[in-house]
Design a protein around this motif. Structure first.
Motif, PDB file in Angstrom:
ATOM      1  N   ILE A   1       0.846  -1.200   0.000  1.00 57.88           N
ATOM      2  CA  ILE A   1       0.000   0.000   0.000  1.00 57.88           C
ATOM      3  C   ILE A   1       0.884   1.254   0.000  1.00 57.88           C
ATOM      4  N   ALA A   2       1.958   1.202   0.795  1.00 55.23           N
ATOM      5  CA  ALA A   2       2.860   2.360   0.870  1.00 55.23           C
ATOM      6  C   ALA A   2       3.537   2.610  -0.481  1.00 55.23           C
ATOM      7  N   GLU A   3       3.929   1.530  -1.156  1.00 54.29           N
ATOM      8  CA  GLU A   3       4.546   1.682  -2.481  1.00 54.29           C
ATOM      9  C   GLU A   3       3.544   2.261  -3.481  1.00 54.29           C
ATOM     10  N   ALA A   4       2.311   1.803  -3.406  1.00 48.82           N
ATOM     11  CA  ALA A   4       1.270   2.312  -4.311  1.00 48.82           C
ATOM     12  C   ALA A   4       1.098   3.817  -4.106  1.00 48.82           C
ATOM     13  N   TYR A   5       1.022   4.223  -2.843  1.00 50.79           N
ATOM     14  CA  TYR A   5       0.886   5.644  -2.511  1.00 50.79           C
ATOM     15  C   TYR A   5       2.056   6.459  -3.074  1.00 50.79           C
ATOM     16  N   ASP A   6       3.275   5.946  -2.877  1.00 51.13           N
ATOM     17  CA  ASP A   6       4.478   6.661  -3.296  1.00 51.13           C
ATOM     18  C   ASP A   6       4.501   6.835  -4.811  1.00 51.13           C
ATOM     19  N   LEU A   7       4.179   5.764  -5.521  1.00 47.62           N
ATOM     20  CA  LEU A   7       4.158   5.826  -6.992  1.00 47.62           C
ATOM     21  C   LEU A   7       3.130   6.826  -7.487  1.00 47.62           C
ATOM     22  N   ILE A   8       1.954   6.787  -6.881  1.00 48.40           N
ATOM     23  CA  ILE A   8       0.899   7.708  -7.326  1.00 48.40           C
ATOM     24  C   ILE A   8       1.295   9.152  -7.007  1.00 48.40           C
ATOM     25  N   ARG A   9       1.830   9.347  -5.827  1.00 50.65           N
ATOM     26  CA  ARG A   9       2.179  10.715  -5.441  1.00 50.65           C
ATOM     27  C   ARG A   9       3.270  11.271  -6.354  1.00 50.65           C
ATOM     28  N   ARG A  10       4.323  10.480  -6.553  1.00 49.42           N
ATOM     29  CA  ARG A  10       5.442  10.979  -7.358  1.00 49.42           C
ATOM     30  C   ARG A  10       5.093  11.004  -8.846  1.00 49.42           C
ATOM     31  N   GLY A  11       4.216  10.101  -9.246  1.00 46.16           N
ATOM     32  CA  GLY A  11       3.878  10.016 -10.672  1.00 46.16           C
ATOM     33  C   GLY A  11       2.857  11.045 -11.108  1.00 46.16           C
ATOM     34  N   THR A  12       1.922  11.359 -10.231  1.00 47.68           N
ATOM     35  CA  THR A  12       0.822  12.238 -10.653  1.00 47.68           C
ATOM     36  C   THR A  12       0.851  13.595  -9.956  1.00 47.68           C
ATOM     37  N   GLY A  13       1.638  13.695  -8.884  1.00 50.53           N
ATOM     38  CA  GLY A  13       1.668  14.953  -8.144  1.00 50.53           C
ATOM     39  C   GLY A  13       0.426  15.196  -7.318  1.00 50.53           C
ATOM     40  N   LYS A  14      -0.420  14.196  -7.198  1.00 51.20           N
ATOM     41  CA  LYS A  14      -1.629  14.368  -6.370  1.00 51.20           C
ATOM     42  C   LYS A  14      -1.236  14.574  -4.918  1.00 51.20           C
ATOM     43  N   SER A  15      -2.058  15.298  -4.179  1.00 50.55           N
ATOM     44  CA  SER A  15      -1.799  15.546  -2.761  1.00 50.55           C
ATOM     45  C   SER A  15      -2.228  14.325  -1.944  1.00 50.55           C
TER      46      SER A  15
END
Ligand code: NDP
Length: 479
Positions: free
Chosen positions: A196-210
């Protein structure tokens, strides 16, 4: 003697479990703690529970109806041994001592053997769900004798969580089986959290979402096949704003993950059993890496990828990550159940895999809808050699794998660590490979150590005379 059940150890877990027991019809609960203050506090704060408090272990034993049943909830390790010694001194043959702490299963095997010699039953019971679960209904994984479960089963069923109408408790197997399965539960929990933490990190760094926007993504995922307690609380944590700074809380928390050891036990045991629980191992190691500030500080200027990374279509990327998470999760559970099967074989436990998945549906940290699929898979085929090969999971991974591969490749390309995602994919590809380079490893082993090898085309064991004329001879199997 007025109480039908007792609790020893009244820190947060013991107090809550005692209150849970007292809230059930027909129970009178005796309580005892090494230092009397905790007992006094519990008695004064919860008069409604009708606890029978004792200041000595003799008084505690006298307050229990025979055969006595007492649940120990003290600090695992030396504390547990100390309390067992005290209880065995005042209990009688036929009485039942339950250790509800987080004991290492090999300690439970040792304790069960020693206590059994006194004629007293000893039950190591894994209890999951934290303080909340202890109070309102945990998932309970008791080991010990079948005979003791006849007395204990109804009591534990009455306080366990309920999932789809069934109490989350089952007799797991003899001696240390309950604590073994609790250990695996925690190992899977580590893997689930890391994924779950990896998924969050990828999404945050990939999309810039807050973080708050990503909380919405997780909340959405929680309505589908990923529905679980851990996904639900992830959304809550990501949405939390720090009152002091106004920043997302996740951005002010120090990024060094702690651990209390059960994940490491799962991996150490897996190494002994020869079971590749790579997803769990990477999750444990990821916490270790995070908690090495000096190394991390020294490495911040190590070069990353030279190409810039951009995600063209955020929605597609997020869906890829969701599928990668689901596929990796299936691998983590498949590996965890492999370890259960291997442990059962090694220690002579008759563990019903489908029942284990059932009792994890409620009360515990990894509770999820998904566990029903595991129960179904083992109901269809109890001899399933790997969970991921069951039709449902095979189809699920087949549907997810293109996304999974893209996400792992993207993470590597972008220089974002995704150890659990990528090791799970490697495991999957290793498992399904027609031929593995293990053949070459065998050749190397034979070269330097005359460790011999088998051939694909005939029976027997062989060795090549590497330092001689390199002809092949028949050899005695040295394994
Ligand atoms: P702790 O693990 O903090 O243990 C404190 C309790 O242990 C106190 O009651 C203390 O007595 C007693 N104790 C410690 N050493 C001794 C000793 N030598 N002799 C007698 N009593 C001793 O309490 P928790 O409530 O957090 O956890 C209890 C157990 O449950 C642990 O094994 C833990 O691993 C397990 N567990 C905890 C979960 C959680 O979320 N916290 C979840 C699942 C399991 P005193 O007051 O006299 O110091």
């Amino acid at each position: 003697a007025t109480a039908n059940i007792g609790v020893v150890g009244l820190a947060v877990m013991g107090s809550n479990l005692a209150r849970n027991l007292a809230s059930r019809e027909g129970n009178t609960v005796a309580v005892y703690n090494r230092s009397y203050e905790k007992t006094e506090t519990l008695l004064s704060e919860h008069p409604e529970a009708g606890f029978v408090g004792s200041s000595t272990v003799e008084e505690f034993a006298a307050s229990l109806q025979t055969p006595r049943t007492a649940i120990i909830m003290v600090k695992a390790g030396a504390g547990t041994d100390a309390v067992i010694d005290q209880l065995t001194a005042v209990f009688e043959p036929g009485d039942i001592i339950v250790d509800g702490g987080n004991a290492l299963f090999t300690d439970t095997i040792r304790r069960e053997k020693a206590v059994r010699e006194t004629g007293i039953h000893f039950v190591g019971a894994g209890i999951s769900g934290g303080e909340e679960g202890a109070l309102n209904g945990p998932s309970i994984m008791p080991g010990g004798s079948k005979e003791s479960y006849e007395t204990l089963g109804p009591i534990l069923s009455s306080i366990a969580a309920v999932a789809e109408g069934e109490p989350c408790v089952t007799h797991v197997g003899t001696d240390g089986a309950g604590h073994f399965v609790k250990m695996i539960h925690n190992g899977i929990e580590y893997a689930d959290m890391q994924l779950i933490a990896e998924a969050y990190d990828l999404i945050r760094r990939g999309t810039g979402k807050s973080p708050a926007e990503i909380a919405d993504v997780f909340a959405e995922w929680n309505t589908g096949e990923l529905e679980s307690y851990l996904i639900e609380i992830t959304a809550e944590v990501l949405r939390q704003v720090d009152a002091e700074t106004g920043k997302p809380l996740v951005d002010v928390i120090v990024d060094q993950a702690g651990a209390k050891g059960t994940g490491a036990w799962t991996v150490q045991t897996a190494l002994d059993l020869g079971i590749p629980v790579s997803g769990i191992a990477e999750a444990v190691f990821a916490r270790s890496l995070s908690s090495k500030p000096a190394q991390r500080a020294a490495a911040t200027d190590l070069p990353g990828p030279s190409d810039a990374w951009t995600v063209d279509d955020p929605e597609t990327f997020i869906e890829d990550v969701r599928r990668a998470l689901y596929a990796s999760k299936i691998i983590a559970y498949s590996q965890g159940f492999d370890e259960i099967v291997a442990g059962a074989e090694q220690y002579g436990w008759d563990i019903q895999k489908g029942e284990i998945a059932k009792i994890w549906r409620g009360g515990c940290i990894i509770r999820a809808q998904f566990l029903n699929r595991i129960t179904e898979a083992y109901a269809e085929n109890d001899g399933l050699v790997a969970l991921v090969t069951a039709p449902y999971f095979r189809d699920a991974v087949a549907g997810a794998q293109d996304s999974w591969r893209r996400v792992v490749a993207t993470a590597a390309h972008a220089g974002i660590p995704a150890p659990a995602f990528s090791s799970s994919l490697s495991y999957y590809d290793g498992l399904r490979a027609d031929r593995l380079p293990a053949a070459l490893v065998q050749g190397q082993r034979d070269f330097f150590g005359a460790h011999t090898y088998k051939r694909i085309d005939k029976d027997g064991t062989f060795h090549t005379l590497w330092s001689g004329d390199r002809s092949e001879i028949s050899a005695v199997d040295t394994h």
